[in-house]
Design a protein around this motif. Structure first.
Motif, PDB file in Angstrom:
ATOM      1  N   TRP A 481      19.315  52.716  32.706  1.00 19.52           N
ATOM      2  CA  TRP A 481      18.857  53.033  31.351  1.00 19.52           C
ATOM      3  C   TRP A 481      17.702  54.033  31.357  1.00 19.52           C
ATOM      4  O   TRP A 481      17.568  54.830  30.414  1.00 19.52           O
ATOM      5  N   GLN A 482      16.893  54.027  32.402  1.00 18.64           N
ATOM      6  CA  GLN A 482      15.841  55.036  32.497  1.00 18.64           C
ATOM      7  C   GLN A 482      16.438  56.441  32.614  1.00 18.64           C
ATOM      8  O   GLN A 482      15.828  57.424  32.179  1.00 18.64           O
ATOM      9  N   ALA A 483      17.610  56.539  33.194  1.00 18.29           N
ATOM     10  CA  ALA A 483      18.249  57.843  33.381  1.00 18.29           C
ATOM     11  C   ALA A 483      18.916  58.367  32.113  1.00 18.29           C
ATOM     12  O   ALA A 483      19.204  59.560  32.015  1.00 18.29           O
ATOM     13  N   VAL A 484      19.162  57.492  31.153  1.00 23.16           N
ATOM     14  CA  VAL A 484      19.962  57.875  29.988  1.00 23.16           C
ATOM     15  C   VAL A 484      19.332  58.999  29.168  1.00 23.16           C
ATOM     16  O   VAL A 484      19.980  60.028  28.917  1.00 23.16           O
ATOM     17  N   PRO A 485      18.080  58.889  28.699  1.00 22.29           N
ATOM     18  CA  PRO A 485      17.536  59.985  27.871  1.00 22.29           C
ATOM     19  C   PRO A 485      17.501  61.324  28.601  1.00 22.29           C
ATOM     20  O   PRO A 485      17.811  62.363  28.008  1.00 22.29           O
ATOM     21  N   LEU A 486      17.151  61.310  29.886  1.00 23.37           N
ATOM     22  CA  LEU A 486      17.084  62.557  30.640  1.00 23.37           C
ATOM     23  C   LEU A 486      18.466  63.188  30.765  1.00 23.37           C
ATOM     24  O   LEU A 486      18.625  64.409  30.587  1.00 23.37           O
ATOM     25  N   ALA A 487      19.473  62.383  31.056  1.00 26.85           N
ATOM     26  CA  ALA A 487      20.823  62.925  31.223  1.00 26.85           C
ATOM     27  C   ALA A 487      21.313  63.568  29.935  1.00 26.85           C
ATOM     28  O   ALA A 487      21.846  64.688  29.944  1.00 26.85           O
ATOM     29  N   PHE A 488      21.133  62.882  28.794  1.00 29.36           N
ATOM     30  CA  PHE A 488      21.568  63.457  27.524  1.00 29.36           C
ATOM     31  C   PHE A 488      20.757  64.701  27.175  1.00 29.36           C
ATOM     32  O   PHE A 488      21.301  65.687  26.672  1.00 29.36           O
ATOM     33  N   ASP A 489      19.467  64.653  27.429  1.00 25.59           N
ATOM     34  CA  ASP A 489      18.630  65.809  27.135  1.00 25.59           C
ATOM     35  C   ASP A 489      19.104  67.033  27.912  1.00 25.59           C
ATOM     36  O   ASP A 489      19.210  68.132  27.372  1.00 25.59           O
ATOM     37  N   ARG A 490      19.422  66.857  29.179  1.00 23.00           N
ATOM     38  CA  ARG A 490      19.817  67.978  30.025  1.00 23.00           C
ATOM     39  C   ARG A 490      21.145  68.585  29.583  1.00 23.00           C
ATOM     40  O   ARG A 490      21.289  69.807  29.510  1.00 23.00           O
ATOM     41  N   VAL A 491      22.129  67.736  29.280  1.00 23.37           N
ATOM     42  CA  VAL A 491      23.449  68.287  28.959  1.00 23.37           C
ATOM     43  C   VAL A 491      23.533  68.792  27.525  1.00 23.37           C
ATOM     44  O   VAL A 491      24.497  69.493  27.179  1.00 23.37           O
ATOM     45  N   LEU A 492      22.557  68.446  26.681  1.00 23.96           N
ATOM     46  CA  LEU A 492      22.530  68.991  25.325  1.00 23.96           C
ATOM     47  C   LEU A 492      21.566  70.167  25.192  1.00 23.96           C
ATOM     48  O   LEU A 492      21.535  70.830  24.157  1.00 23.96           O
ATOM     49  N   THR A 493      20.805  70.428  26.246  1.00 25.49           N
ATOM     50  CA  THR A 493      19.926  71.596  26.268  1.00 25.49           C
ATOM     51  C   THR A 493      20.579  72.754  27.009  1.00 25.49           C
ATOM     52  O   THR A 493      20.418  73.912  26.634  1.00 25.49           O
ATOM     53  N   PHE A 494      21.334  72.441  28.049  1.00 26.69           N
ATOM     54  CA  PHE A 494      22.043  73.450  28.832  1.00 26.69           C
ATOM     55  C   PHE A 494      23.535  73.156  28.796  1.00 26.69           C
ATOM     56  O   PHE A 494      23.943  71.991  28.794  1.00 26.69           O
TER      57      PHE A 494
END
Length: 732
Positions: A481-494
């Motif tokens: 769950w700690q990885a969830v916000p970062l993963a979504f942020d990365r694939v919606l920014t790039f």
């Protein structure tokens, strides 16, 4: 000591045994053996024997290791063959028909390589053909036929259908050639040319004599498919999809067939049977088309949320091999797509047309011809479902030792090899721990390939948790769950993975949100951003209402996230929503265009005057450039462009265009166009960068053209991944 005639002949026969086409080892030994004979033949003075020695040397050069690339070969072989050509042309009666035919065949192999394998400018190839024609007497009817045939193929590469048609009719009137061609190879090559020109009727006509030959089933698949002859396309595919030794164009035909008939699973089987073709860089025209078909298949897999982690086993003997072992189809798509686009643009530059990039783009974005075309049962075990072999010995401390390596690709590759072995040996607990460690390592790496790997690792863990909710345990689940916000942020920014994959992960995770945590807030926040990227105002509004219904938390009330939310509504054309947020934005650049479009010109001017000199973030730069273009503030607009050139400093292999930079491109194009339209264009120098020296002769017209090309590539990529043409920022 010089060799005599018989010794030279014996040396030529001995050298021929080194020919790799006859089972010899080839390589430097073959080249040097033939090279050493030429001086002896020159000293002897026998024209026919010298001619034969030079031809043998030229032929051997094909197996020379290309230490400096293909120019290594061409720079050496062409002078040798040209000497043979001029010698024969001066005294043709001295040379045997067999050797003369061999010379012409070698020359045509060079033309073929220039056209398809190591692309050269079309005009250069035509000049070479002109030179060959000048030295080819009219009596060599079929050699002249071959020269015209190669002219036709070059025009086919350029996409000049009229020129191809003229040459085609001229060649057909002469009958079937009796030299320089193998009937089947000529027919399949011509059919491929006609397919790419959009003439599948002509392709089927060319292939008609071969249609009963099962060996040519691959060649018929695409023409049958495009002609709507689906039963015949299925039969041709079924006969040959699992055979070994397919050529690049055969693989491309099967991949496109599967991608466009709803048979992605079969396509993945074909892909995995032919992965060796995709190991290296895409560098030839045929490799480009085959890679484009692979990208199309990967896109269809991503669109259906069928992407999975898989192992690309490397069986090379290099102990220092750093080839990645763990892949997803998003990974393969991200690597191949940019190589394909890059090469198609370079080939267009060589051709002086836009044909290759346009046709390749059409294939990359091709839609299904039929949604679901039933296939007969598999004729062999699907290769993509096979369990991989172990890649590394697993010890109790193997993962700790991998973690102890210096942060680099070596650490990632080592973890990947351990994961491969854990999967191969059915060690699910260990595989989970390795995948978690690998996911956390990939979170620190920049680049589309690593982002896709990070996302895929998270997806695999989320699917595991959904299938076995108690398996991960509290500590592992917390890391997921700690990885969830970062993963979504990365694939919606790039641009990284498809909207269907993002939606699939949201769907997998939502039923498993932990009570009393921010898990659901994270999912709903990024669900809004996904719909914004897709340009779907209605869906984005509904997603926002669902997020807004949750109890507020501090994370999404921070200034960066307030600005992020404002940008969402700007991208969707909701100026009124942004204006309503004005108290939170405190005169940020986000308010420039809403105020300007609402007629609040003075307020917009006040924000611009106060903040334009310090604008650095791409969204702020974009807002100020858009303001300047709309209001005619050309002096400030010019200053902002010059100060922000780093934003637009890209190369063809740059796949790192964030959505923020897309906004900056759009505004920079508008501003540069305004300067040109107002007669204010000028010549200037692009300053030196860490990777490049200064470059003169830039103008704003050239700058706008460069931005249009790059922006077109990046917005197209966003559109492909979001599944909609409405991805980019609103032009307003």
């Amino acid at each position: 000591m010089l060799l005599d005639r018989e010794q030279i002949r014996a040396a030529l026969e001995a050298a021929a045994e080194l020919d790799p086409e006859d089972g010899g080892p080839g390589g430097e030994a073959y080249v040097e053996a033939t090279r050493a004979i030429v001086p002896h033949a020159e000293a002897l003075g026998d024209p026919e024997l010298l001619y034969r020695a030079r031809l043998s040397f030229a032929w051997a050069l094909r197996s020379k290791p290309l230490k400096k690339g293909p120019s290594d070969f061409f720079h050496e072989v062409l002078p040798v063959l040209r000497t043979c050509l001029l010698t024969w042309h001066a005294e043709p009666h001295l040379f045997s028909a067999h050797n003369v035919r061999a010379m012409w065949n070698q020359l045509f192999l060079i033309v073929d390589a220039y056209t398809w394998l190591y692309p050269e400018p079309a005009q250069r190839i035509h000049r070479l053909l002109d030179d060959l024609e000048r030295h080819c007497p009219p009596t060599r009817r079929w050699t002249r036929y071959a020269i015209d045939h190669h002219r036709m193929r070059v025009e086919g590469r350029r996409g000049d259908a009229d020129a191809v048609e003229r040459l085609w009719r001229r060649l057909r009137a002469q009958g079937d050639p009796e030299e320089h061609f193998l009937r089947d190879g000529k027919a399949t090559g011509d059919a491929l040319m006609w397919q790419r020109l959009g003439r599948n009727d002509r392709a089927l006509e060319v292939l008609a004599p071969l249609s009963a030959d099962r060996a040519h089933a691959d060649d018929l698949i695409t023409p049958y498919l495009h002609a709507g002859r689906l039963e015949e396309a299925v039969a041709a595919h079924q006969r040959s999809y699992a055979r070994q030794g397919m050529k690049l164009e055969d693989v491309a035909a099967h991949l496109e067939f599967c991608a466009r008939t709803g048979n992605e699973e079969r396509g993945l089987d074909v892909l995995h049977r032919n992965l060796h073709y995709f190991r290296g860089e895409v560098s030839s025209v045929e490799a480009m088309w085959t890679a484009a078909a692979a990208v199309l298949l990967c896109r269809r897999v991503m669109e259906k949320d069928l992407d999975r982690e898989w192992i690309w086993h490397c069986d090379c003997d290099d102990p220092d091999c750093d080839f990645s072992a763990v892949w997803s189809y998003a990974d393969l798509d991200s690597r191949l797509r940019w190589e394909v686009v890059d090469l198609s643009l370079r080939v267009d530059e060589l051709n002086g047309t836009s044909f290759q990039s346009e046709q390749v783009a059409a294939l990359l974005n091709a839609e299904p011809i039929v949604d679901a075309l039933p296939l007969p049962p598999d004729t062999a075990e699907p290769r993509h479902r096979a369990t991989p072999p172990p890649a590394a010995r697993i010890t109790a401390d193997a993962l700790d030792r991998a973690r102890a390596l210096e942060p680099s690709k070596d650490r990632i590759v080592r973890m990947q090899r351990l994961l491969q072995s854990a999967i191969a040996e059915g060690e699910s607990e260990l595989a989970t721990d390795i995948r978690l460690a690998l996911m956390e390592e990939l979170a620190t790496r920049k680049g589309q390939f690593w982002r896709a790997g990070h996302f895929t690792a998270l997806v695999e863990l989320a699917r595991l948790h959904a299938a076995r909710p108690s398996f991960l345990g509290a500590e592992r689940l917390e890391r997921v769950w700690q990885a969830v916000p970062l993963a979504f942020d990365r694939v919606l920014t790039f641009p990284t993975v498809h909207a269907a994959q993002i939606r699939g992960l949201l769907r997998t995770l939502e039923p498993h949100c932990r009570p009393g945590t921010d898990d659901l807030h994270h999912l709903r926040w990024y669900a809004v951003e996904l719909e914004v990227r897709r340009g779907d105002l209605e869906a984005a509004t509904a997603a926002w209402d669902a997020f807004d219904a949750l109890p507020p938390i501090e994370t999404y009330a921070t200034r960066p996230n307030v600005l992020r939310r404002a940008q969402w509504w700007l991208d969707l054309g909701r100026d009124e929503a942004v204006e309503a947020m004005a108290p939170l934005l405190t005169a940020e650049a986000h308010l420039l265009l809403p105020y300007l479009r609402a007629g609040r010109v003075d307020e917009a001017r006040e924000i611009h005057e106060r903040t334009h000199r310090t604008a650095q973030h791409p969204t702020a730069v974009a807002a100020h450039l858009e303001y300047c273009a709309r209001t005619g503030e050309v002096r400030h607009g010019r200053e902002i462009i010059q100060r922000s050139l780093d934003l637009f400093h890209t190369s063809r292999d740059d796949d790192e265009c964030s959505i923020d930079r897309v906004r900056a491109y759009e505004a920079a194009i508008r501003m540069a166009d305004r300067l040109v339209a107002d007669g204010l264009d000028e010549t200037w120098t692009w300053p030196a960068d860490a990777c490049c020296p200064p470059e003169g002769d830039w103008t704003y017209a050239r700058f706008a053209a460069s931005c249009r090309l790059e922006n077109g590539l990046f917005t197209t990529r966003w559109d492909e991944l979001m599944g909609t043409p409405a991805t980019g920022p609103r032009a307003g």
